[in-house]
Design a protein around this motif. Structure first.
Motif, PDB file in Angstrom:
ATOM      1  N   LYS A  74     -27.908  -6.895  39.210  1.00  0.00           N
ATOM      2  CA  LYS A  74     -27.003  -7.063  37.869  1.00  0.00           C
ATOM      3  C   LYS A  74     -28.053  -6.339  36.825  1.00  0.00           C
ATOM      4  N   ASN A  75     -29.355  -6.435  36.922  1.00  0.00           N
ATOM      5  CA  ASN A  75     -30.140  -6.099  35.997  1.00  0.00           C
ATOM      6  C   ASN A  75     -30.591  -4.493  36.457  1.00  0.00           C
ATOM      7  N   GLY A  76     -30.146  -3.896  37.328  1.00  0.00           N
ATOM      8  CA  GLY A  76     -30.440  -2.476  37.625  1.00  0.00           C
ATOM      9  C   GLY A  76     -31.873  -2.426  38.412  1.00  0.00           C
ATOM     10  N   ASP A  77     -32.492  -3.241  38.793  1.00  0.00           N
ATOM     11  CA  ASP A  77     -33.846  -3.586  39.308  1.00  0.00           C
ATOM     12  C   ASP A  77     -33.673  -2.911  40.840  1.00  0.00           C
ATOM     13  N   VAL A  78     -32.445  -2.845  41.456  1.00  0.00           N
ATOM     14  CA  VAL A  78     -32.200  -2.384  42.735  1.00  0.00           C
ATOM     15  C   VAL A  78     -31.077  -1.606  42.663  1.00  0.00           C
ATOM     16  N   ASP A  79     -30.724  -0.986  44.017  1.00  0.00           N
ATOM     17  CA  ASP A  79     -29.675   0.040  43.978  1.00  0.00           C
ATOM     18  C   ASP A  79     -28.624  -0.503  44.920  1.00  0.00           C
ATOM     19  N   VAL A  80     -28.941  -1.476  45.442  1.00  0.00           N
ATOM     20  CA  VAL A  80     -27.869  -1.964  46.603  1.00  0.00           C
ATOM     21  C   VAL A  80     -28.595  -3.386  47.200  1.00  0.00           C
ATOM     22  N   THR A  81     -27.223  -4.259  47.301  1.00  0.00           N
ATOM     23  CA  THR A  81     -27.787  -5.671  47.719  1.00  0.00           C
ATOM     24  C   THR A  81     -27.188  -6.035  49.034  1.00  0.00           C
ATOM     25  N   LEU A  82     -27.777  -6.865  49.827  1.00  0.00           N
ATOM     26  CA  LEU A  82     -27.025  -7.134  51.198  1.00  0.00           C
ATOM     27  C   LEU A  82     -27.300  -8.816  51.033  1.00  0.00           C
ATOM     28  N   VAL A  83     -26.147  -9.654  50.774  1.00  0.00           N
ATOM     29  CA  VAL A  83     -26.088 -11.201  50.599  1.00  0.00           C
ATOM     30  C   VAL A  83     -24.931 -11.711  51.339  1.00  0.00           C
ATOM     31  N   HIS A  84     -25.295 -13.293  51.296  1.00  0.00           N
ATOM     32  CA  HIS A  84     -23.998 -13.945  51.791  1.00  0.00           C
ATOM     33  C   HIS A  84     -23.912 -15.180  51.056  1.00  0.00           C
ATOM     34  N   ALA A  85     -22.755 -14.804  49.999  1.00  0.00           N
ATOM     35  CA  ALA A  85     -22.277 -15.889  49.282  1.00  0.00           C
ATOM     36  C   ALA A  85     -20.840 -15.232  48.805  1.00  0.00           C
ATOM     37  N   ARG A  86     -20.039 -15.328  49.363  1.00  0.00           N
ATOM     38  CA  ARG A  86     -18.729 -14.264  48.911  1.00  0.00           C
ATOM     39  C   ARG A  86     -18.172 -14.720  47.591  1.00  0.00           C
ATOM     40  N   ALA A  87     -18.148 -15.904  47.199  1.00  0.00           N
ATOM     41  CA  ALA A  87     -17.654 -16.235  45.835  1.00  0.00           C
ATOM     42  C   ALA A  87     -18.505 -15.499  44.879  1.00  0.00           C
ATOM     43  N   SER A  88     -19.821 -15.556  44.821  1.00  0.00           N
ATOM     44  CA  SER A  88     -20.779 -14.960  44.096  1.00  0.00           C
ATOM     45  C   SER A  88     -20.579 -13.362  44.298  1.00  0.00           C
ATOM     46  N   GLU A  89     -20.448 -12.883  45.302  1.00  0.00           N
ATOM     47  CA  GLU A  89     -20.233 -11.486  45.571  1.00  0.00           C
ATOM     48  C   GLU A  89     -19.088 -10.922  44.672  1.00  0.00           C
ATOM     49  N   ASP A  90     -17.790 -11.637  44.874  1.00  0.00           N
ATOM     50  CA  ASP A  90     -16.727 -11.146  44.308  1.00  0.00           C
ATOM     51  C   ASP A  90     -16.868 -11.227  42.613  1.00  0.00           C
ATOM     52  N   GLN A  91     -17.525 -12.220  42.414  1.00  0.00           N
ATOM     53  CA  GLN A  91     -17.729 -12.327  40.831  1.00  0.00           C
ATOM     54  C   GLN A  91     -18.580 -11.170  40.292  1.00  0.00           C
ATOM     55  N   PHE A  92     -19.700 -10.955  41.174  1.00  0.00           N
ATOM     56  CA  PHE A  92     -20.423  -9.722  40.835  1.00  0.00           C
ATOM     57  C   PHE A  92     -19.636  -8.428  40.677  1.00  0.00           C
ATOM     58  N   VAL A  93     -18.725  -8.281  41.681  1.00  0.00           N
ATOM     59  CA  VAL A  93     -18.173  -7.079  41.582  1.00  0.00           C
ATOM     60  C   VAL A  93     -16.932  -7.141  40.443  1.00  0.00           C
ATOM     61  N   ALA A  94     -16.313  -8.257  40.387  1.00  0.00           N
ATOM     62  CA  ALA A  94     -15.104  -8.452  39.197  1.00  0.00           C
ATOM     63  C   ALA A  94     -15.820  -8.241  37.890  1.00  0.00           C
ATOM     64  N   GLU A  95     -17.024  -8.713  37.568  1.00  0.00           N
ATOM     65  CA  GLU A  95     -17.836  -8.297  36.435  1.00  0.00           C
ATOM     66  C   GLU A  95     -18.304  -6.955  36.201  1.00  0.00           C
ATOM     67  N   GLY A  96     -18.212  -5.915  37.108  1.00  0.00           N
ATOM     68  CA  GLY A  96     -18.301  -4.653  37.003  1.00  0.00           C
ATOM     69  C   GLY A  96     -19.837  -4.385  37.112  1.00  0.00           C
ATOM     70  N   HIS A  97     -20.598  -5.224  37.785  1.00  0.00           N
ATOM     71  CA  HIS A  97     -21.971  -4.871  38.165  1.00  0.00           C
ATOM     72  C   HIS A  97     -22.124  -4.246  39.555  1.00  0.00           C
ATOM     73  N   GLY A  98     -21.310  -4.342  40.648  1.00  0.00           N
ATOM     74  CA  GLY A  98     -21.183  -3.713  41.699  1.00  0.00           C
ATOM     75  C   GLY A  98     -19.992  -3.139  42.253  1.00  0.00           C
ATOM     76  N   VAL A  99     -20.123  -2.211  42.960  1.00  0.00           N
ATOM     77  CA  VAL A  99     -19.013  -1.357  43.646  1.00  0.00           C
ATOM     78  C   VAL A  99     -18.881  -1.242  45.146  1.00  0.00           C
ATOM     79  N   ASN A 100     -17.959  -1.177  45.576  1.00  0.00           N
ATOM     80  CA  ASN A 100     -17.815  -0.521  47.190  1.00  0.00           C
ATOM     81  C   ASN A 100     -18.260  -1.667  48.039  1.00  0.00           C
ATOM     82  N   ARG A 101     -17.998  -2.820  47.743  1.00  0.00           N
ATOM     83  CA  ARG A 101     -18.417  -4.008  48.649  1.00  0.00           C
ATOM     84  C   ARG A 101     -17.795  -3.956  50.114  1.00  0.00           C
ATOM     85  N   ARG A 102     -18.621  -4.035  51.085  1.00  0.00           N
ATOM     86  CA  ARG A 102     -18.092  -3.849  52.427  1.00  0.00           C
ATOM     87  C   ARG A 102     -18.668  -5.229  53.275  1.00  0.00           C
ATOM     88  N   ASP A 103     -17.827  -5.670  54.311  1.00  0.00           N
ATOM     89  CA  ASP A 103     -18.250  -6.730  55.076  1.00  0.00           C
ATOM     90  C   ASP A 103     -19.402  -6.107  55.998  1.00  0.00           C
TER      91      ASP A 103
END
Length: 274
Positions: A74-103
């Motif tokens: 979110k802070n732009g300190d990394v380029d890409v993130t690999l995580v495992h908390a789908r609700a938080s991931e969806d919120q991250f994308v919905a808020e515009g911080h991330g794009v192109n989420r893939r399973d």
């Protein structure tokens, strides 16, 4: 032009060329925030050298809990993130911080505990019933306490149970999964863990699987590029290189082939899901 002037001119040219090349070279580094489970299990040490050789790029890994991994993204300190908390991931994308989420892949959670099994839950396939018995028994439970994907899942279980261990029976460690497994072994307590890290630490800790097989313990992983419209300095091209590779047939086959103690611990799940 004197020799001195020629040398100075050449030196100036070389310095200018080096300066112009520096950003391009720096751009080759891909900064990845990810969970401790992908690091502790050995998966990244197995996967990333293969990607780096193919892409002629270097991946710099920051291994933390999912909450912190998403915060870094979110802070732009990394380029890409690999995580495992789908609700938080969806919120991250919905808020515009991330794009192109893939399973990417999945495994499962288990509850590990001491061989003595003080709560009497060994062999259970009902995670909520088992956690209710842990709370009632007074047995120790070691929590990640770090807002990781595992921690978020654990907290959701306690909420559904309606109670949790009290006082000294509940230890909020604020540590990664491997360290929490070591702590659970030392304190003869239970903990919620992903199966891959448990297997990697099983011989060291002596902890036993107490609960497994509940569909509620499904543990999917996703990869997300940081939105270049929000963070102008991110290496979006490199992020997408990694995303495309890890979800390609090659990347997915390598994930399936990765084993800990002779057992497959991650199962590929790449699709067009966003």
């Amino acid at each position: 032009m004197t020799n001195l002037k020629k040398h100075l001119a050449l030196l100036g040219f070389l310095l200018a060329a080096a300066a112009s090349a520096a950003p391009a070279l720096a751009q080759q580094a891909i900064r990845l925030s990810t969970t401790t489970s992908t690091e502790n299990s050995g998966l990244l040490q197995y996967l990333l050298p293969k990607f780096e050789a193919k892409a002629n790029a270097k991946v710099k890994v920051i291994s933390v809990g999912t909450g912190k991994a998403l915060e870094l993204a979110k802070n732009g300190d990394v380029d890409v993130t690999l995580v495992h908390a789908r609700a938080s991931e969806d919120q991250f994308v919905a808020e515009g911080h991330g794009v192109n989420r893939r399973d990417v892949m999945y495994n499962d959670f288990i509850i590990a505990g001491p061989e003595s099994d003080p709560a009497g839950i060994k062999g259970s396939k009902d995670v909520l019933a088992a956690m209710k018995k842990i709370a009632a028994s007074g047995a120790k439970f070691i929590s990640r306490g770090d807002n990781s994907g595992t921690d978020q899942m654990e907290k959701a279980y306690w909420k559904q149970v309606g109670s949790q261990p009290q006082g000294g029976a509940y230890v909020s460690a604020g540590l990664g999964m491997g360290e929490v497994l070591n702590m659970a072994a030392e304190l003869r307590g239970y903990t919620l863990t992903d199966r891959a890290t448990y297997i990697a630490y099983r011989a060291k800790t002596g902890l036993q699987i107490a609960v497994e097989g509940d569909p509620k313990m499904f543990n999917p992983y996703g990869i997300i590029a940081v939105n270049p419209q929000k963070s102008k300095d991110v290496n979006y091209k490199g992020a997408m290189q990694l995303i495309e590779w890890i979800t390609s047939s090659e990347g997915q086959q390598l994930i399936a082939a990765f084993k800990v103690d002779g057992r497959q611990v991650f199962f590929p799940s790449a699709s067009t899901a966003r």
